[in-house]
Enzyme design. Structure first.
Site, mmCIF file in Angstrom:
data_model
loop_
_atom_site.group_PDB
_atom_site.id
_atom_site.type_symbol
_atom_site.label_atom_id
_atom_site.label_comp_id
_atom_site.label_asym_id
_atom_site.label_seq_id
_atom_site.Cartn_x
_atom_site.Cartn_y
_atom_site.Cartn_z
ATOM 1 C CG HIS A 166 -2.108 -0.707 1.290
ATOM 2 N ND1 HIS A 166 -2.580 -1.351 2.416
ATOM 3 C CD2 HIS A 166 -3.048 -0.915 0.325
ATOM 4 C CE1 HIS A 166 -3.737 -1.925 2.151
ATOM 5 N NE2 HIS A 166 -4.036 -1.684 0.887
ATOM 6 C CB CYS A 260 -2.638 0.222 8.784
ATOM 7 S SG CYS A 260 -1.364 -0.032 7.560
HETATM 8 N N1 ARG Z 1 -3.727 -7.265 6.453
HETATM 9 C C1 ARG Z 1 -4.136 -6.050 5.831
HETATM 10 C C2 ARG Z 1 -4.095 -6.208 4.318
HETATM 11 O O1 ARG Z 1 -3.200 -6.851 3.828
HETATM 12 C C3 ARG Z 1 -3.256 -4.917 6.275
HETATM 13 C C4 ARG Z 1 -3.712 -3.587 5.784
HETATM 14 C C5 ARG Z 1 -2.837 -2.463 6.262
HETATM 15 N N2 ARG Z 1 -3.397 -1.224 5.987
HETATM 16 C C6 ARG Z 1 -2.773 -0.179 5.395
HETATM 17 N N3 ARG Z 1 -3.383 0.960 5.342
HETATM 18 N N4 ARG Z 1 -1.593 -0.321 4.830
HETATM 19 O O2 ARG Z 1 -4.920 -5.711 3.604
#
Ligand code: ARG
Length: 272
Positions: A166, A260
């Site tokens: 991300h 996150c």
């Molecule tokens: N386990 C989640 C996923 O892979 C983690 C998300 C983390 N969020 C973020 N804003 N980077 O989607």
């Protein structure tokens, strides 16, 4: 003159948090999570925002959605408009409507996304631009959709390292015109774009990035970040910002840190 203004955040308690599937390289389904520690770390983060004078709203966690604690992915909210999330993986699909309902109930105008995008995980407001990640989760076509919804220029950035799946794992918006980022997480062209737009950016090294140090939350003065990112903290101090380390190690097992867990709610009329 303090630059800080009060922010409004949405968070989701880690009531159902666990690592039961693997959709990013940080997740290992065999590794147990400790619910009490996850909750204590989440509460510390929420309490810190309150101590800093920010408002925190809380959304009810859904059973069967262990990743819902990562509220940043739930939507993108600018000037009172909520552009909904549409998740790449089926495991997280139910979260999009849950966040959409929360914003509709709270009186926001909601625009339902037609294209895959993971909210503020990949769409970050930086002054008059939206910086938008693609490569692992958010469709490049969703960048154009976001541009139509918000009427803000969207800058597409190509992510190339699966650890930084991300945009908010590879880049932090510190202030309207200041960002920090880890160049190897981006394609050469995207690095050049970032350099052009933000020639004074803080360049974050391997060590700090590998601790998800860039998954940080800035209110323009304080920057909440993972304790492992000590060089980043030093760099922030040099720019006159105040780093605050908060342990989110339990939530890192799912591949997330402070950012996150934090969705910024920008109400109508609040300057971007
Ligand atoms: N386990 C989640 C996923 O892979 C983690 C998300 C983390 N969020 C973020 N804003 N980077 O989607």
């Amino acid at each position: 003159m303090p630059r800080v203004r009060s922010r409004r955040y949405l968070m989701c308690p880690p009531t159902h948090y666990t690592v039961s599937y693997e959709i990013n390289p940080w997740m290992h389904a065999g590794v147990p999570t400790d619910p009490a520690t996850a909750l204590a770390q989440w509460e510390r983060l929420r309490d810190l925002y309150l101590e800093l004078g920010h408002r925190v709203d809380v959304i009810e966690p859904l059973p069967g959605c262990p990743d819902m604690v990562y509220a940043a992915n739930g939507a993108t909210v600018i000037d009172g408009v909520c552009y909904t999330a549409r998740f790449h993986y089926a495991e997280r699909a139910a979260e999009g409507p849950a966040y959409e309902k929360w914003f509709a109930d709270a009186g926001f105008r909601t625009v339902r996304a037609q294209l895959t995008n993971e909210g503020e995980g990949d769409l970050l407001l930086a002054g008059r631009y939206i910086l938008a990640g693609t490569g692992f989760r958010t469709d490049r076509a969703a960048h154009a959709e976001a541009q139509e919804v918000f009427g803000l220029p969207v800058i597409s950035l190509q992510l190339v390292d699966p650890r930084f799946y991300h945009l908010d794992t590879a880049l932090t918006v510190l202030d309207d015109d200041l960002v920090a980022y880890h160049p190897p997480a981006f394609s050469p062209g995207s690095r050049a774009v970032l350099h052009r737009l933000f020639p004074d950016a803080i360049i974050v090294g391997d060590d700090d990035a590998a601790h998800l140090g860039l998954n940080a939350v800035s209110d323009g003065e304080h920057v909440v970040h993972a304790p492992g990112a000590s060089t980043f903290a030093e760099q922030l101090r040099e720019r006159g910002l105040t780093p605050i380390a908060v342990d989110t190690s339990e939530l890192l097992k799912g591949g997330g840190g402070a950012k996150c867990c934090t969705l910024e709610i920008r109400e109508a009329g609040v300057p971007a």
